[in-house]
Design an enzyme around this catalytic site. Structure first.
Site, PDB file in Angstrom:
ATOM      1  N   GLY A  28       0.840  -1.183   0.000  1.00  0.00           N
ATOM      2  CA  GLY A  28       0.000   0.000   0.000  1.00  0.00           C
ATOM      3  C   GLY A  28       0.875   1.232   0.000  1.00  0.00           C
ATOM      4  O   GLY A  28       2.104   1.141   0.142  1.00  0.00           O
ATOM      5  N   TYR A  29       0.256   2.384  -0.135  1.00  0.00           N
ATOM      6  CA  TYR A  29       0.992   3.643  -0.241  1.00  0.00           C
ATOM      7  C   TYR A  29       0.557   4.617   0.842  1.00  0.00           C
ATOM      8  O   TYR A  29      -0.620   4.954   0.946  1.00  0.00           O
ATOM      9  CB  TYR A  29       0.794   4.252  -1.639  1.00  0.00           C
ATOM     10  CG  TYR A  29       1.513   3.431  -2.667  1.00  0.00           C
ATOM     11  CD1 TYR A  29       2.809   3.737  -3.036  1.00  0.00           C
ATOM     12  CD2 TYR A  29       0.917   2.307  -3.216  1.00  0.00           C
ATOM     13  CE1 TYR A  29       3.494   2.949  -3.943  1.00  0.00           C
ATOM     14  CE2 TYR A  29       1.596   1.509  -4.121  1.00  0.00           C
ATOM     15  CZ  TYR A  29       2.880   1.836  -4.482  1.00  0.00           C
ATOM     16  OH  TYR A  29       3.558   1.042  -5.371  1.00  0.00           O
ATOM     17  N   LEU A  30       1.527   5.033   1.648  1.00  0.00           N
ATOM     18  CA  LEU A  30       1.291   6.084   2.637  1.00  0.00           C
ATOM     19  C   LEU A  30       1.186   7.426   1.935  1.00  0.00           C
ATOM     20  O   LEU A  30       0.504   8.327   2.394  1.00  0.00           O
ATOM     21  CB  LEU A  30       2.425   6.117   3.667  1.00  0.00           C
ATOM     22  CG  LEU A  30       2.509   4.878   4.561  1.00  0.00           C
ATOM     23  CD1 LEU A  30       3.822   4.858   5.322  1.00  0.00           C
ATOM     24  CD2 LEU A  30       1.326   4.830   5.516  1.00  0.00           C
ATOM     25  N   GLU A  82      -3.295   4.785   1.916  1.00  0.00           N
ATOM     26  CA  GLU A  82      -4.378   5.239   1.052  1.00  0.00           C
ATOM     27  C   GLU A  82      -5.164   4.009   0.593  1.00  0.00           C
ATOM     28  O   GLU A  82      -4.647   2.900   0.604  1.00  0.00           O
ATOM     29  CB  GLU A  82      -3.795   5.976  -0.161  1.00  0.00           C
ATOM     30  CG  GLU A  82      -2.999   7.209   0.204  1.00  0.00           C
ATOM     31  CD  GLU A  82      -2.292   7.842  -0.992  1.00  0.00           C
ATOM     32  OE1 GLU A  82      -2.564   7.450  -2.139  1.00  0.00           O
ATOM     33  OE2 GLU A  82      -1.458   8.735  -0.763  1.00  0.00           O
TER      34      GLU A  82
END
Length: 155
Positions: A28-30, A82
């Protein structure tokens, strides 16, 4: 920090029989900002935190920093990411002196299979196996940070 140089291709044929290993990856992407994308990844039983800078005009190179982190921390950080977690299996496929990383995606990206090849320079020659399809280097739709926002099945 290192300079990452890679080419990306769609996969157009059978590659699994050539793979030497495979591992499930959840990421996932912070932060999915193209200038400084921050990724959390669980690869098998290992956790990683990665920061990538903006790609050059051709999409072949960018700065990358990666650090292994405890698995429990990676699992917690995934909860802060996100929306749009990426789920895939990565196959390692040797071709001559190079190693292709072939990602088979699941979920909202089901049906997408992408091969990446890391190089030591943008001019480094490499062999193209028969299963390699169209080159998509620089096409941001195929960046994992974009696939979480606009998945393959929505194209």
């Amino acid at each position: 920090m290192q300079q990452e140089i890679e080419r990306k291709f769609l996969v157009a044929g059978e590659f699994k029989s050539h793979a030497t290993s495979q591992v499930r990856i959840t990421q996932g992407y912070l932060n999915s900002n193209p200038d400084r994308c921050v990724r959390v990844r669980i690869k098998g039983h290992q956790g990683f935190l990665t920061v990538k800078g903006r790609s050059n005009a051709l999409g072949t190179s960018r700065l990358e920093w990666e650090q292994e982190i405890p698995l429990a921390e990676a699992q917690q950080l995934l909860n802060l990411c996100e929306s749009g977690i990426i789920d895939k299996t990565r196959y390692l496929v040797p071709v001559a002196q190079h190693l292709f990383e072939v990602d088979e995606f699941y979920g909202d990206n089901q049906g997408l299979i992408v091969a990446e090849l890391e190089l030591s320079s943008e001019q480094e020659p490499y062999l193209t196996p028969e299963w390699l399809g169209e080159e998509v280097t620089g096409d941001i739709r195929y960046y994992n940070s974009q696939l979480m926002k606009i998945p393959y099945l929505q194209w």
